[in-house]
Each structure stands twice: as C-alpha cells, then as structure tokens.
Design a protein around this motif. Structure first.
Motif, mmCIF file in Angstrom:
data_model
loop_
_atom_site.group_PDB
_atom_site.id
_atom_site.type_symbol
_atom_site.label_atom_id
_atom_site.label_comp_id
_atom_site.label_asym_id
_atom_site.label_seq_id
_atom_site.Cartn_x
_atom_site.Cartn_y
_atom_site.Cartn_z
ATOM 1 N N ASP A 112 0.861 -1.044 0.083
ATOM 2 C CA ASP A 112 -0.170 0.171 0.091
ATOM 3 C C ASP A 112 0.700 1.282 -0.118
ATOM 4 O O ASP A 112 1.464 1.668 0.815
ATOM 5 N N LYS A 113 1.087 1.989 -1.162
ATOM 6 C CA LYS A 113 1.841 3.166 -1.303
ATOM 7 C C LYS A 113 1.430 4.251 -0.299
ATOM 8 O O LYS A 113 2.197 5.042 0.066
ATOM 9 N N THR A 114 0.196 4.286 0.195
ATOM 10 C CA THR A 114 -0.411 5.447 0.818
ATOM 11 C C THR A 114 0.110 5.327 2.471
ATOM 12 O O THR A 114 0.144 6.160 3.019
ATOM 13 N N THR A 115 0.122 3.932 2.803
ATOM 14 C CA THR A 115 0.597 3.764 4.340
ATOM 15 C C THR A 115 1.847 3.324 4.222
ATOM 16 O O THR A 115 2.517 3.362 5.382
ATOM 17 N N GLY A 116 2.750 2.872 3.142
ATOM 18 C CA GLY A 116 4.021 2.378 3.532
ATOM 19 C C GLY A 116 3.857 0.795 3.847
ATOM 20 O O GLY A 116 5.044 0.357 3.931
ATOM 21 N N GLU A 117 2.725 0.260 3.724
ATOM 22 C CA GLU A 117 2.994 -1.019 4.198
ATOM 23 C C GLU A 117 3.588 -1.855 3.099
ATOM 24 O O GLU A 117 3.184 -1.746 1.806
ATOM 25 N N THR A 118 4.391 -3.061 3.548
ATOM 26 C CA THR A 118 5.016 -3.723 2.325
ATOM 27 C C THR A 118 3.934 -4.737 2.040
ATOM 28 O O THR A 118 4.126 -5.386 0.728
ATOM 29 N N GLY A 119 2.968 -5.404 2.338
ATOM 30 C CA GLY A 119 2.074 -6.185 2.084
ATOM 31 C C GLY A 119 2.626 -7.795 1.982
ATOM 32 O O GLY A 119 2.095 -8.374 1.198
ATOM 33 N N SER A 120 3.495 -8.034 2.784
ATOM 34 C CA SER A 120 4.304 -9.032 2.809
ATOM 35 C C SER A 120 3.468 -10.077 3.626
ATOM 36 O O SER A 120 3.719 -11.367 3.659
ATOM 37 N N LYS A 121 2.547 -9.853 4.448
ATOM 38 C CA LYS A 121 1.767 -10.579 5.384
ATOM 39 C C LYS A 121 0.901 -11.731 4.966
ATOM 40 O O LYS A 121 0.005 -11.424 4.244
ATOM 41 N N GLU A 122 1.101 -12.918 5.144
ATOM 42 C CA GLU A 122 0.149 -13.959 4.689
ATOM 43 C C GLU A 122 -0.715 -14.347 5.871
ATOM 44 O O GLU A 122 -0.383 -14.491 7.116
ATOM 45 N N PHE A 123 -1.953 -14.723 5.343
ATOM 46 C CA PHE A 123 -2.880 -15.068 6.340
ATOM 47 C C PHE A 123 -3.853 -16.030 5.878
ATOM 48 O O PHE A 123 -4.098 -16.135 4.610
ATOM 49 N N ASP A 124 -4.544 -16.774 6.932
ATOM 50 C CA ASP A 124 -5.610 -17.834 6.549
ATOM 51 C C ASP A 124 -6.967 -17.205 6.254
ATOM 52 O O ASP A 124 -7.561 -16.083 7.074
ATOM 53 N N ALA A 125 -7.696 -17.675 5.356
ATOM 54 C CA ALA A 125 -9.087 -17.184 5.270
ATOM 55 C C ALA A 125 -9.966 -18.430 5.053
ATOM 56 O O ALA A 125 -9.536 -19.370 4.260
ATOM 57 N N ILE A 126 -11.501 -18.093 5.053
ATOM 58 C CA ILE A 126 -12.235 -19.340 4.712
ATOM 59 C C ILE A 126 -13.436 -18.501 3.796
ATOM 60 O O ILE A 126 -14.179 -17.790 4.202
#
Length: 212
Positions: A112-126
């Motif tokens: 996310d360019k606006t927040t500077g988050e790298t976006g590398s976090k993986e998570f589980d979902a259903i």
C-alpha cells in the motif's frame, strides 16, 4: 433490435426461474432470429414446459454481463430454445454465478503506497461465498475498506492468484467477514473460475434432483 449480439455466442450462462431459482447452466450455442439456443456438453438439460418464463444470466469476459428474460419455446435433453427475449433492468452484477462454498485459502496483503505497508503478511481465510466478480470470506486478519490483497485459489490443479479489494465488512468479536471484489481478472483467470463454478452448480443441481 434483438437485445443480444453474436459476441455472446459460446458464452456460459445460467437459466433461472423469474424468482431466481437455478434451473440449469449451459452455453449459448446459437443466436437465432428472435431466439437464443442453449446447450450443455457436460450434462442433460432438464425438460421445461413450453412458454415457461425464465431469466438468463450470461457472462462474457469481453462483452460483459448480460441479463435477459424470455420464454421457453423448445426444451429437450440436448438443447433449450428461448424466445420473446427482453433485457432485464436493474441487475446487480455481483449476484452472477454466486455460490455458497466452504473453501480454505491462503491470502497475502498487497503493498500500500499510501500507508507504506509492504504487504508481505500471509494469512488464512475461509471463502463462504464465491462469484465471477468477487467473494465473501471470514478471517481473523483485520482488513479495512478498499484494502488490497491476493487470494490463491486451487482450480483444477492450478494455483491461481486473484487480486481483491475489500468492499464491505461484517465483524464479530473473533472473526471478521469481508465482501470483496476481484480486480482486473485475466481471461484465463475468468475462464478457470467460471468452469469451477459451473462444476459446483452441476453438483448442486444433482443433489437437488436426488442424483447424489
């Protein structure tokens, strides 16, 4: 002017009652003068009484969604011909091919360019609800409206990533639910997803008919 062009030949479609109960799925095999012909290469079509009003939800990755209403003129196990074709207005596109599912997936936040988050976090979902235009999923990962992420679906032995955007949130004390739209699907992605949803629908139809 006939409300559907030849661009929609061989497009996948749903045939439903006017009250939105699924009757069958198939492909548009011919667009005749004043009529549409439906076939299904995978299963026999149900026999529908002549003059039964039906709704057709038609998808084409290039021409877009099309929703029509008409009347059954001819119905056999091999084909269905629908006449008196008219456009159906005020169609909500996200309802197209929407199916209830229970599918565990892996997802990953996008940068996310606006927040500077790298976006590398993986998570589980259903995933509990899936359509050609998006999905609804439950996860303990906290997301925000308009946040982007990638979800990977296993479709016919292929791991296919889909970019998504959070459109709405339904939360509780433990797990949040997120209604999400797909972003810029390729033709290959759309074709695989459509084929997958077709198979799920055929299975649901067989269950409803007591064949499974």
């Amino acid at each position: 002017m006939f409300p559907i062009s030849t661009q929609y030949l061989h497009s996948p479609c749903e045939i439903k009652t006017i009250s939105n109960e699924l009757i069958t799925t198939g492909l548009i095999s011919d667009i005749l003068h004043g009529a549409i012909q439906i076939c299904n290469d995978f299963d026999n079509l149900p026999i529908i009484h002549c003059n039964t009003p039906v709704k057709m939800n038609i998808y084409n990755n290039t021409a877009g969604f099309k929703v029509l209403v008409g009347k059954v003129f001819l119905s056999t196990a091999e084909l269905m011909q629908i006449t008196d074709i008219q456009n159906l207005v005020d169609f909500e596109q996200r309802s197209f091919f929407r199916l209830k599912v229970t599918k565990k997936v892996k997802a990953r936040l996008l940068p996310d360019k606006t927040t500077g988050e790298t976006g590398s976090k993986e998570f589980d979902a259903i995933i509990t609800d899936l359509s050609l235009s998006g999905l609804f999923m439950n996860t303990t990962q906290k997301l925000e409206i308009n946040q982007h992420f990638t979800v990977t679906l296993c479709l016919f032995g292929n791991r296919i990533p889909f970019n998504c955007k959070v459109e709405r949130i339904k939360g509780d004390s433990y797990m949040n639910g997120y209604g999400c739209s797909f972003l810029d699907n390729t033709t290959h992605q759309s074709d695989l997803l459509c084929r997958y949803l077709f198979e799920l629908q055929r299975e649901q139809i067989r269950i409803a008919r007591g064949l499974l």
